[in-house]
Design a protein around this motif. Structure first.
Motif, PDB file in Angstrom:
ATOM      1  N   GLU A  75      38.253  34.945  57.440  1.00  0.00           N
ATOM      2  CA  GLU A  75      36.925  35.586  57.520  1.00  0.00           C
ATOM      3  C   GLU A  75      36.782  36.672  56.462  1.00  0.00           C
ATOM      4  O   GLU A  75      35.726  36.808  55.837  1.00  0.00           O
ATOM      5  CB  GLU A  75      36.703  36.158  58.923  1.00  0.00           C
ATOM      6  N   LEU A  76      37.832  37.440  56.248  1.00  0.00           N
ATOM      7  CA  LEU A  76      37.827  38.465  55.197  1.00  0.00           C
ATOM      8  C   LEU A  76      37.710  37.802  53.832  1.00  0.00           C
ATOM      9  O   LEU A  76      36.917  38.233  52.987  1.00  0.00           O
ATOM     10  CB  LEU A  76      39.096  39.309  55.262  1.00  0.00           C
ATOM     11  N   ASP A  77      38.474  36.745  53.597  1.00  0.00           N
ATOM     12  CA  ASP A  77      38.448  36.039  52.318  1.00  0.00           C
ATOM     13  C   ASP A  77      37.044  35.506  52.017  1.00  0.00           C
ATOM     14  O   ASP A  77      36.555  35.622  50.891  1.00  0.00           O
ATOM     15  CB  ASP A  77      39.482  34.910  52.331  1.00  0.00           C
ATOM     16  N   LYS A  78      36.379  34.951  53.017  1.00  0.00           N
ATOM     17  CA  LYS A  78      35.006  34.457  52.843  1.00  0.00           C
ATOM     18  C   LYS A  78      34.065  35.592  52.442  1.00  0.00           C
ATOM     19  O   LYS A  78      33.221  35.437  51.565  1.00  0.00           O
ATOM     20  CB  LYS A  78      34.492  33.814  54.135  1.00  0.00           C
ATOM     21  N   LYS A  79      34.211  36.736  53.103  1.00  0.00           N
ATOM     22  CA  LYS A  79      33.349  37.878  52.802  1.00  0.00           C
ATOM     23  C   LYS A  79      33.597  38.394  51.384  1.00  0.00           C
ATOM     24  O   LYS A  79      32.653  38.753  50.672  1.00  0.00           O
ATOM     25  CB  LYS A  79      33.572  38.986  53.834  1.00  0.00           C
ATOM     26  N   ILE A  80      34.858  38.411  50.956  1.00  0.00           N
ATOM     27  CA  ILE A  80      35.173  38.859  49.591  1.00  0.00           C
ATOM     28  C   ILE A  80      34.619  37.879  48.564  1.00  0.00           C
ATOM     29  O   ILE A  80      34.135  38.284  47.511  1.00  0.00           O
ATOM     30  CB  ILE A  80      36.697  39.054  49.422  1.00  0.00           C
ATOM     31  N   LYS A  81      34.659  36.594  48.846  1.00  0.00           N
ATOM     32  CA  LYS A  81      34.092  35.597  47.926  1.00  0.00           C
ATOM     33  C   LYS A  81      32.579  35.743  47.849  1.00  0.00           C
ATOM     34  O   LYS A  81      31.981  35.504  46.801  1.00  0.00           O
ATOM     35  CB  LYS A  81      34.508  34.202  48.348  1.00  0.00           C
ATOM     36  N   GLU A  82      31.970  36.152  48.952  1.00  0.00           N
ATOM     37  CA  GLU A  82      30.520  36.359  48.981  1.00  0.00           C
ATOM     38  C   GLU A  82      30.124  37.624  48.227  1.00  0.00           C
ATOM     39  O   GLU A  82      29.095  37.668  47.557  1.00  0.00           O
ATOM     40  CB  GLU A  82      30.073  36.451  50.447  1.00  0.00           C
ATOM     41  N   PHE A  83      30.935  38.666  48.351  1.00  0.00           N
ATOM     42  CA  PHE A  83      30.702  39.944  47.683  1.00  0.00           C
ATOM     43  C   PHE A  83      31.961  40.316  46.914  1.00  0.00           C
ATOM     44  O   PHE A  83      32.758  41.146  47.367  1.00  0.00           O
ATOM     45  CB  PHE A  83      30.362  41.032  48.703  1.00  0.00           C
ATOM     46  N   PRO A  84      32.182  39.719  45.726  1.00  0.00           N
ATOM     47  CA  PRO A  84      33.454  39.898  45.007  1.00  0.00           C
ATOM     48  C   PRO A  84      33.747  41.358  44.637  1.00  0.00           C
ATOM     49  O   PRO A  84      32.858  42.108  44.261  1.00  0.00           O
ATOM     50  CB  PRO A  84      33.266  39.055  43.741  1.00  0.00           C
ATOM     51  N   ILE A  85      35.011  41.694  44.766  1.00  0.00           N
ATOM     52  CA  ILE A  85      35.524  42.982  44.322  1.00  0.00           C
ATOM     53  C   ILE A  85      36.824  42.723  43.578  1.00  0.00           C
ATOM     54  O   ILE A  85      37.450  41.676  43.758  1.00  0.00           O
ATOM     55  CB  ILE A  85      35.762  43.971  45.488  1.00  0.00           C
ATOM     56  N   LYS A  86      37.204  43.652  42.722  1.00  0.00           N
ATOM     57  CA  LYS A  86      38.486  43.526  42.032  1.00  0.00           C
ATOM     58  C   LYS A  86      39.001  44.914  41.695  1.00  0.00           C
ATOM     59  O   LYS A  86      38.257  45.885  41.702  1.00  0.00           O
ATOM     60  CB  LYS A  86      38.364  42.662  40.778  1.00  0.00           C
ATOM     61  N   GLY A  87      40.277  44.981  41.411  1.00  0.00           N
ATOM     62  CA  GLY A  87      40.904  46.238  41.041  1.00  0.00           C
ATOM     63  C   GLY A  87      42.396  46.028  40.878  1.00  0.00           C
ATOM     64  O   GLY A  87      42.961  45.096  41.437  1.00  0.00           O
ATOM     65  N   HIS A  88      43.032  46.897  40.108  1.00  0.00           N
ATOM     66  CA  HIS A  88      44.468  46.747  39.858  1.00  0.00           C
ATOM     67  C   HIS A  88      45.326  47.552  40.832  1.00  0.00           C
ATOM     68  O   HIS A  88      46.547  47.479  40.799  1.00  0.00           O
ATOM     69  CB  HIS A  88      44.811  47.107  38.406  1.00  0.00           C
ATOM     70  N   ILE A  89      44.676  48.322  41.705  1.00  0.00           N
ATOM     71  CA  ILE A  89      45.368  49.037  42.778  1.00  0.00           C
ATOM     72  C   ILE A  89      44.655  48.672  44.074  1.00  0.00           C
ATOM     73  O   ILE A  89      43.433  48.786  44.162  1.00  0.00           O
ATOM     74  CB  ILE A  89      45.332  50.558  42.580  1.00  0.00           C
ATOM     75  N   GLY A  90      45.420  48.241  45.069  1.00  0.00           N
ATOM     76  CA  GLY A  90      44.774  47.861  46.309  1.00  0.00           C
ATOM     77  C   GLY A  90      45.691  47.940  47.511  1.00  0.00           C
ATOM     78  O   GLY A  90      46.917  47.911  47.389  1.00  0.00           O
ATOM     79  N   ILE A  91      45.057  48.059  48.662  1.00  0.00           N
ATOM     80  CA  ILE A  91      45.762  48.056  49.943  1.00  0.00           C
ATOM     81  C   ILE A  91      45.047  47.071  50.866  1.00  0.00           C
ATOM     82  O   ILE A  91      43.838  46.884  50.765  1.00  0.00           O
ATOM     83  CB  ILE A  91      45.839  49.461  50.571  1.00  0.00           C
TER      84      ILE A  91
END
Length: 185
Positions: free
Chosen positions: A53-69
């Motif tokens: 469900e999280l993956d679907k939401k990220i694909k719908e509203f893409p985000i990116k970054g080189h530091i993440g949690i």
């Protein structure tokens, strides 16, 4: 029980973090979330349900970054919903944090922070942590110093990772009686 994973590197952290969450989903499947630092801001996505469900939401509203949690949650404090999903942040949106375990004295800490004007959105024990970090950073401490002071305040078995816009090239990682592995590649 929850699963936490973080990434600090040169590549986009989303694929690494989502893969890490999938591998840790057996440790929590009520909700999942991710926060990424990019271009002077932190963007977070949280979703009740499984990592898919999280993956679907990220694909719908893409985000990116080189530091993440990232975090997958098995609810112990508060119902499994988007608000109680990790990561949690302080009021300013400068500090984001994921946590596994329990902060035994969170209710006492929360009462003190509320009296000092801090506002809480979730029903979790975790949310006291980013507020404590901000309390100590506002007093002039860097992320490491603030983290050490937070550790003096809390009791319990835990592992957590914090990141701050004020210290964009750092993560604060700590554990007490909970598993935590750090890999360098």
């Amino acid at each position: 029980m929850c699963g936490i994973v973080s990434y600090y590197g040169k590549k986009d952290s989303v694929p690494f973090l989502i893969n890490g969450l999938r591998r840790l989903e057996y440790r929590g499947y009520d909700s999942a979330g991710i926060a990424l630092m990019e271009d002077g801001s932190i963007k977070a996505v949280k979703k009740a349900g499984k990592v898919d469900e999280l993956d679907k939401k990220i694909k719908e509203f893409p985000i990116k970054g080189h530091i993440g949690i990232a975090h997958t949650r098995w609810a112990t404090h508060g119902e499994p919903n988007d608000i109680n999903a990790h990561p949690h942040q302080d009021k300013s949106g400068k500090i984001f944090l994921i946590h596994n375990g329990i902060i035994e004295n969170y209710s006492t800490l929360k009462e003190v922070l509320i009296r000092k004007g801090f506002q809480f959105k979730s029903q979790t024990d975790t949310e006291v942590l980013p507020h404590l970090f901000m309390k100590y950073i506002k007093l002039g401490n860097n992320l490491l110093q603030a983290g050490r002071l937070v550790l003096k305040d809390i009791r319990g078995a835990f592992a957590f990772v914090a990141m701050s816009l004020d210290f964009p090239d750092q993560l604060f990682v700590s554990r007490n009686s909970s598993p935590l592995a750090i890999g360098i590649g």
